[in-house]
Scaffold this motif. Structure first.
Motif, PDB file in Angstrom:
ATOM      1  N   LEU A   1       0.807  -1.219   0.000  1.00  0.00           N
ATOM      2  CA  LEU A   1       0.000   0.000   0.000  1.00  0.00           C
ATOM      3  C   LEU A   1       0.843   1.273   0.000  1.00  0.00           C
ATOM      4  O   LEU A   1       0.305   2.377   0.097  1.00  0.00           O
ATOM      5  CB  LEU A   1      -0.956  -0.005   1.203  1.00  0.00           C
ATOM      6  N   ASP A   2       2.156   1.130  -0.130  1.00  0.00           N
ATOM      7  CA  ASP A   2       3.025   2.311  -0.111  1.00  0.00           C
ATOM      8  C   ASP A   2       2.691   3.290  -1.232  1.00  0.00           C
ATOM      9  O   ASP A   2       2.724   4.509  -1.037  1.00  0.00           O
ATOM     10  CB  ASP A   2       4.497   1.893  -0.223  1.00  0.00           C
ATOM     11  N   ALA A   3       2.399   2.761  -2.409  1.00  0.00           N
ATOM     12  CA  ALA A   3       2.096   3.651  -3.532  1.00  0.00           C
ATOM     13  C   ALA A   3       0.849   4.479  -3.262  1.00  0.00           C
ATOM     14  O   ALA A   3       0.749   5.636  -3.698  1.00  0.00           O
ATOM     15  CB  ALA A   3       1.920   2.839  -4.815  1.00  0.00           C
ATOM     16  N   LEU A   4      -0.108   3.916  -2.547  1.00  0.00           N
ATOM     17  CA  LEU A   4      -1.305   4.672  -2.179  1.00  0.00           C
ATOM     18  C   LEU A   4      -0.979   5.729  -1.130  1.00  0.00           C
ATOM     19  O   LEU A   4      -1.447   6.874  -1.207  1.00  0.00           O
ATOM     20  CB  LEU A   4      -2.380   3.719  -1.650  1.00  0.00           C
ATOM     21  N   ARG A   5      -0.170   5.352  -0.148  1.00  0.00           N
ATOM     22  CA  ARG A   5       0.184   6.302   0.914  1.00  0.00           C
ATOM     23  C   ARG A   5       0.949   7.498   0.361  1.00  0.00           C
ATOM     24  O   ARG A   5       0.834   8.610   0.880  1.00  0.00           O
ATOM     25  CB  ARG A   5       1.050   5.613   1.982  1.00  0.00           C
ATOM     26  N   LEU A   6       1.740   7.262  -0.685  1.00  0.00           N
ATOM     27  CA  LEU A   6       2.588   8.320  -1.211  1.00  0.00           C
ATOM     28  C   LEU A   6       1.908   9.161  -2.285  1.00  0.00           C
ATOM     29  O   LEU A   6       2.453  10.181  -2.704  1.00  0.00           O
ATOM     30  CB  LEU A   6       3.869   7.706  -1.796  1.00  0.00           C
ATOM     31  N   HIS A   7       0.752   8.743  -2.753  1.00  0.00           N
ATOM     32  CA  HIS A   7       0.117   9.448  -3.868  1.00  0.00           C
ATOM     33  C   HIS A   7      -0.511  10.764  -3.395  1.00  0.00           C
ATOM     34  O   HIS A   7      -1.282  10.783  -2.437  1.00  0.00           O
ATOM     35  CB  HIS A   7      -0.956   8.569  -4.514  1.00  0.00           C
TER      36      HIS A   7
ATOM     37  N   SER B   1      -0.728  -7.838 -16.758  1.00  0.00           N
ATOM     38  CA  SER B   1      -1.510  -6.628 -16.985  1.00  0.00           C
ATOM     39  C   SER B   1      -2.861  -6.761 -16.303  1.00  0.00           C
ATOM     40  O   SER B   1      -3.321  -7.877 -15.998  1.00  0.00           O
ATOM     41  CB  SER B   1      -1.702  -6.373 -18.478  1.00  0.00           C
ATOM     42  N   LEU B   2      -3.491  -5.629 -16.047  1.00  0.00           N
ATOM     43  CA  LEU B   2      -4.852  -5.635 -15.540  1.00  0.00           C
ATOM     44  C   LEU B   2      -5.786  -6.201 -16.610  1.00  0.00           C
ATOM     45  O   LEU B   2      -5.514  -6.113 -17.813  1.00  0.00           O
ATOM     46  CB  LEU B   2      -5.292  -4.220 -15.168  1.00  0.00           C
ATOM     47  N   SER B   3      -6.868  -6.778 -16.163  1.00  0.00           N
ATOM     48  CA  SER B   3      -7.834  -7.300 -17.123  1.00  0.00           C
ATOM     49  C   SER B   3      -8.414  -6.159 -17.963  1.00  0.00           C
ATOM     50  O   SER B   3      -8.416  -4.996 -17.551  1.00  0.00           O
ATOM     51  CB  SER B   3      -8.967  -8.031 -16.402  1.00  0.00           C
ATOM     52  N   VAL B   4      -8.891  -6.494 -19.145  1.00  0.00           N
ATOM     53  CA  VAL B   4      -9.450  -5.495 -20.053  1.00  0.00           C
ATOM     54  C   VAL B   4     -10.605  -4.751 -19.401  1.00  0.00           C
ATOM     55  O   VAL B   4     -10.811  -3.553 -19.618  1.00  0.00           O
ATOM     56  CB  VAL B   4      -9.891  -6.156 -21.369  1.00  0.00           C
ATOM     57  N   GLU B   5     -11.363  -5.435 -18.553  1.00  0.00           N
ATOM     58  CA  GLU B   5     -12.523  -4.806 -17.918  1.00  0.00           C
ATOM     59  C   GLU B   5     -12.112  -3.689 -16.961  1.00  0.00           C
ATOM     60  O   GLU B   5     -12.885  -2.783 -16.676  1.00  0.00           O
ATOM     61  CB  GLU B   5     -13.342  -5.862 -17.179  1.00  0.00           C
ATOM     62  N   LEU B   6     -10.890  -3.771 -16.444  1.00  0.00           N
ATOM     63  CA  LEU B   6     -10.406  -2.725 -15.549  1.00  0.00           C
ATOM     64  C   LEU B   6      -9.755  -1.583 -16.309  1.00  0.00           C
ATOM     65  O   LEU B   6      -9.861  -0.427 -15.930  1.00  0.00           O
ATOM     66  CB  LEU B   6      -9.387  -3.319 -14.567  1.00  0.00           C
ATOM     67  N   ASP B   7      -9.036  -1.922 -17.365  1.00  0.00           N
ATOM     68  CA  ASP B   7      -8.309  -0.907 -18.102  1.00  0.00           C
ATOM     69  C   ASP B   7      -8.164  -1.361 -19.552  1.00  0.00           C
ATOM     70  O   ASP B   7      -7.505  -2.347 -19.831  1.00  0.00           O
ATOM     71  CB  ASP B   7      -6.922  -0.694 -17.483  1.00  0.00           C
ATOM     72  N   HIS B   8      -8.780  -0.654 -20.464  1.00  0.00           N
ATOM     73  CA  HIS B   8      -8.785  -1.084 -21.859  1.00  0.00           C
ATOM     74  C   HIS B   8      -7.404  -0.999 -22.493  1.00  0.00           C
ATOM     75  O   HIS B   8      -7.163  -1.596 -23.541  1.00  0.00           O
ATOM     76  CB  HIS B   8      -9.814  -0.263 -22.642  1.00  0.00           C
ATOM     77  N   GLY B   9      -6.497  -0.274 -21.843  1.00  0.00           N
ATOM     78  CA  GLY B   9      -5.128  -0.258 -22.328  1.00  0.00           C
ATOM     79  C   GLY B   9      -4.295  -1.389 -21.774  1.00  0.00           C
ATOM     80  O   GLY B   9      -3.130  -1.526 -22.105  1.00  0.00           O
ATOM     81  N   GLN B  10      -4.901  -2.216 -20.911  1.00  0.00           N
ATOM     82  CA  GLN B  10      -4.216  -3.328 -20.252  1.00  0.00           C
ATOM     83  C   GLN B  10      -2.937  -2.853 -19.573  1.00  0.00           C
ATOM     84  O   GLN B  10      -1.820  -3.202 -19.971  1.00  0.00           O
ATOM     85  CB  GLN B  10      -3.932  -4.465 -21.237  1.00  0.00           C
ATOM     86  N   ALA B  11      -3.100  -2.065 -18.520  1.00  0.00           N
ATOM     87  CA  ALA B  11      -1.979  -1.479 -17.791  1.00  0.00           C
ATOM     88  C   ALA B  11      -1.078  -2.559 -17.228  1.00  0.00           C
ATOM     89  O   ALA B  11      -1.516  -3.564 -16.687  1.00  0.00           O
ATOM     90  CB  ALA B  11      -2.518  -0.586 -16.663  1.00  0.00           C
ATOM     91  N   ALA B  12       0.230  -2.315 -17.329  1.00  0.00           N
ATOM     92  CA  ALA B  12       1.219  -3.294 -16.888  1.00  0.00           C
ATOM     93  C   ALA B  12       1.228  -3.412 -15.371  1.00  0.00           C
ATOM     94  O   ALA B  12       1.092  -2.428 -14.641  1.00  0.00           O
ATOM     95  CB  ALA B  12       2.598  -2.891 -17.387  1.00  0.00           C
ATOM     96  N   VAL B  13       1.418  -4.652 -14.893  1.00  0.00           N
ATOM     97  CA  VAL B  13       1.551  -4.966 -13.470  1.00  0.00           C
ATOM     98  C   VAL B  13       2.841  -5.753 -13.293  1.00  0.00           C
ATOM     99  O   VAL B  13       3.157  -6.634 -14.095  1.00  0.00           O
ATOM    100  CB  VAL B  13       0.360  -5.799 -12.961  1.00  0.00           C
ATOM    101  N   ALA B  14       3.600  -5.425 -12.259  1.00  0.00           N
ATOM    102  CA  ALA B  14       4.800  -6.190 -11.909  1.00  0.00           C
ATOM    103  C   ALA B  14       4.786  -6.404 -10.403  1.00  0.00           C
ATOM    104  O   ALA B  14       4.654  -5.453  -9.629  1.00  0.00           O
ATOM    105  CB  ALA B  14       6.062  -5.455 -12.342  1.00  0.00           C
ATOM    106  N   GLY B  15       4.896  -7.657  -9.970  1.00  0.00           N
ATOM    107  CA  GLY B  15       4.848  -7.937  -8.549  1.00  0.00           C
ATOM    108  C   GLY B  15       5.364  -9.331  -8.246  1.00  0.00           C
ATOM    109  O   GLY B  15       6.226  -9.852  -8.947  1.00  0.00           O
TER     110      GLY B  15
ATOM    111  N   PHE C   1      -0.187  -2.192  -6.828  1.00  0.00           N
ATOM    112  CA  PHE C   1      -0.245  -0.750  -7.083  1.00  0.00           C
ATOM    113  C   PHE C   1       1.100  -0.152  -7.467  1.00  0.00           C
ATOM    114  O   PHE C   1       1.194   1.056  -7.694  1.00  0.00           O
ATOM    115  CB  PHE C   1      -0.756  -0.022  -5.835  1.00  0.00           C
ATOM    116  N   ASP C   2       2.156  -0.948  -7.532  1.00  0.00           N
ATOM    117  CA  ASP C   2       3.500  -0.380  -7.662  1.00  0.00           C
ATOM    118  C   ASP C   2       3.783   0.213  -9.044  1.00  0.00           C
ATOM    119  O   ASP C   2       4.412   1.271  -9.152  1.00  0.00           O
ATOM    120  CB  ASP C   2       4.555  -1.437  -7.338  1.00  0.00           C
ATOM    121  N   ALA C   3       3.389  -0.470 -10.114  1.00  0.00           N
ATOM    122  CA  ALA C   3       3.676   0.023 -11.459  1.00  0.00           C
ATOM    123  C   ALA C   3       2.834   1.268 -11.741  1.00  0.00           C
ATOM    124  O   ALA C   3       1.636   1.301 -11.443  1.00  0.00           O
ATOM    125  CB  ALA C   3       3.385  -1.058 -12.493  1.00  0.00           C
TER     126      ALA C   3
END
Length: 505
Positions: free
Chosen positions: A270-276, A381-395, A442-444
């Motif tokens: 949750l660090d990325a959320l805390r820092l946003h 990547s996130l599913s198409v239903e969440l993001d039509h650009g299929q945002a990259a995820v790394a974890g 949430f990191d990427a």
């Protein structure tokens, strides 16, 4: 081949600054052109990371590896203890879970653990120019001296010099340093070459008389005084309160809350959320009111059934249902994902007494804990239903549960592990509940922006957690270079600076 430079950083207390100092020194030595390995013989933490060799180590050692510019390896933390109760822990040796032991049983197991520690130590000394060792807690815990492998027990066995670090911001720094030294044996005292004082605020001139007294009283050098580095962001080793101390809650448009259950794990998710800057994030501890929010995040847990029972006792189940009725979003990560299902079963008693319990019933799936632990770094990547650009995820994945059920037919992520795509997690039919086994969700930057937009934030600002971490490691190393006598710390054996700090990448 000459032996590597070695130094062990021990602390007068927990959170004295051991992990931070090792990270800073690792970056400093890397700037000098040395190949550096971090090393912590024994770590007790619920924040962990997956290594390139497919094992599990403490997250602080993964951060120190990043500072050193090397790939995290299980030899960097050969013994990791993950508490599952107040008197028991999962024991991880060379990255693999080997047993669940009570504190008393682990004490008897320590000679076996020490053998693993020395094996890793030997490999690192053969492969690196320098090895920086981090102790655990304090070396002056009298009741833990027998069979110690974390502090002076290791230092004596490996014959490494020791520097003591103390946190002046807590007060009593001279008592901490002198008292710790006095409680060591004669051979251990001889091993302590000097001191570092951490987190100083104010006029250093007003501290000088105390430093002079300390050197005269102990016959040891004060290598420097590190300033209080406000807003420094580094991955927390374990303690959540300490992780949040220097990063103020935001005042942004999106309100996010997360529970602090007793066995919370990998809360760095949750660090990325805390820092946003656009997120108003709050941890909610025991007995605290659950505030209204746009997004509730259920983080990981080392004892899922027990933490779910705690969640219910604190009123979170009713609060989550009310939150969803009013259109809010919910994310569950790893153990938090498992809580969202219909049932949780632990037939082998891996995290507590054998048995099963009802989940929150928000996703149509069931979870069973099994002996084999899933350990892998992932990209997707996130599913198409969440993001039509299929945002990259790394974890990364660290879990013993296996989930199955209709909910998984609508995955939250698509993972590409090199052998083909596979689905992960679940997204509810109404699109308001998301669960995943992937830590670092949430990191990427792309995934963070897409998930915040999904949660209701408009015109999301880009935040790059990795870039912020790198900048703060460099900031820390700059402070180490400026405020510590690093050359004296390594007895004048360091090569000259090979690269300018501002050009370092």
């Amino acid at each position: 081949m000459s032996p590597p430079l070695t130094l062990m950083v021990q602390g007068t207390t927990s959170d004295a600054g051991k992990s931070t100092l090792v990270a800073g020194l690792a970056r400093v030595l890397r700037r000098r052109g040395l190949k550096v390995a971090p090393f912590k013989p024994q770590n007790m933490a619920l924040n962990s990371a997956v290594t390139a060799d497919g094992g599990e180590i403490g997250r602080a050692q993964a951060l120190q590896a990043l500072a050193a510019g090397v790939v995290p390896h299980t030899d960097f933390n050969p013994v990791l203890l993950k508490p599952s109760s107040d008197i028991g822990a999962q024991v991880i040796i060379h990255g693999r879970a080997t047993a669940n032991l009570s504190a008393r049983d682990y004490h008897a197991y320590k000679p076996t653990a020490m053998a693993a520690v020395m094996q890793s130590w030997g490999r690192l000394c053969a492969a690196y120019d320098a090895v920086l060792v981090e102790g655990a807690g304090s070396p002056a815990e009298i009741n833990l001296r027998d069979r110690d492998i974390a502090n002076m027990g290791f230092a004596e066995a490996a014959d490494v010099p020791v520097v003591l670090v103390a946190d002046i911001d807590r007060g009593g720094v001279f008592a901490h340093l002198v008292g710790t030294l006095e409680l060591l044996s004669a051979s251990e005292q001889a091993r302590v070459k000097g001191f570092v004082i951490n987190r100083f605020r104010g006029d250093i001139g007003l501290l000088q008389s105390g430093l002079d007294w300390l050197e005269a009283r102990t016959g040891r050098k004060v290598y420097g005084v590190m300033p209080y580095l406000h807003g420094l962001f580094l991955d927390a080793e374990d303690g959540l309160a300490d992780a949040a101390a220097d990063v103020a809650a935001g005042s942004g448009a999106l309100k996010v809350v997360a529970p602090v259950y007793p066995r919370i794990s990998n809360h760095t998710d949750l660090d990325a959320l805390r820092l946003h800057p656009q997120v108003d994030f709050h941890w909610v501890g025991p007995g605290q009111a659950i505030p209204p929010a746009d997004l509730i995040v259920l983080p990981g847990s080392k004892s899922v059934q027990a933490d779910l029972a705690w969640l219910r006792a604190q009123g979170w189940e009713a609060a989550i249902l009310r939150h969803l009725r009013y259109g809010g979003r919910v994310v569950g990560i790893c153990g938090g994902f498992q809580m969202l299902g219909q049932t949780l079963a632990d037939p082998l008693g891996l995290e507590g007494p054998p048995g099963s319990s009802a989940g929150l019933g928000l996703l149509d799936m069931d979870t069973v804990l099994e002996c084999d632990k899933q350990l892998c770094n992932v990209r997707g990547s996130l599913s198409v239903e969440l993001d039509h650009g299929q945002a990259a995820v790394a974890g990364y994945e660290i879990h013993m549960g296996r989930s199955a059920g209709p909910a998984l037919s609508r995955p939250a992520l698509v993972i590409d592990d090199g052998a083909g795509a596979r689905a992960d997690g679940a997204l509810s039919a109404d699109g308001r509940i998301l669960g995943t086994y992937v830590h670092g969700l949430f990191d990427a930057p792309e995934a963070l922006a897409a998930l915040l937009a999904w949660a209701g934030l408009e015109r999301v600002q880009a935040v790059d957690l990795a870039a912020r971490r790198e900048a703060d490691i460099d900031r820390l190393a700059d402070a180490v270079e400026r405020h510590l006598d690093v050359d004296a710390l390594f007895d004048g054996k360091l090569p000259a600076l090979k690269i300018n700090a501002q050009d370092f990448a």
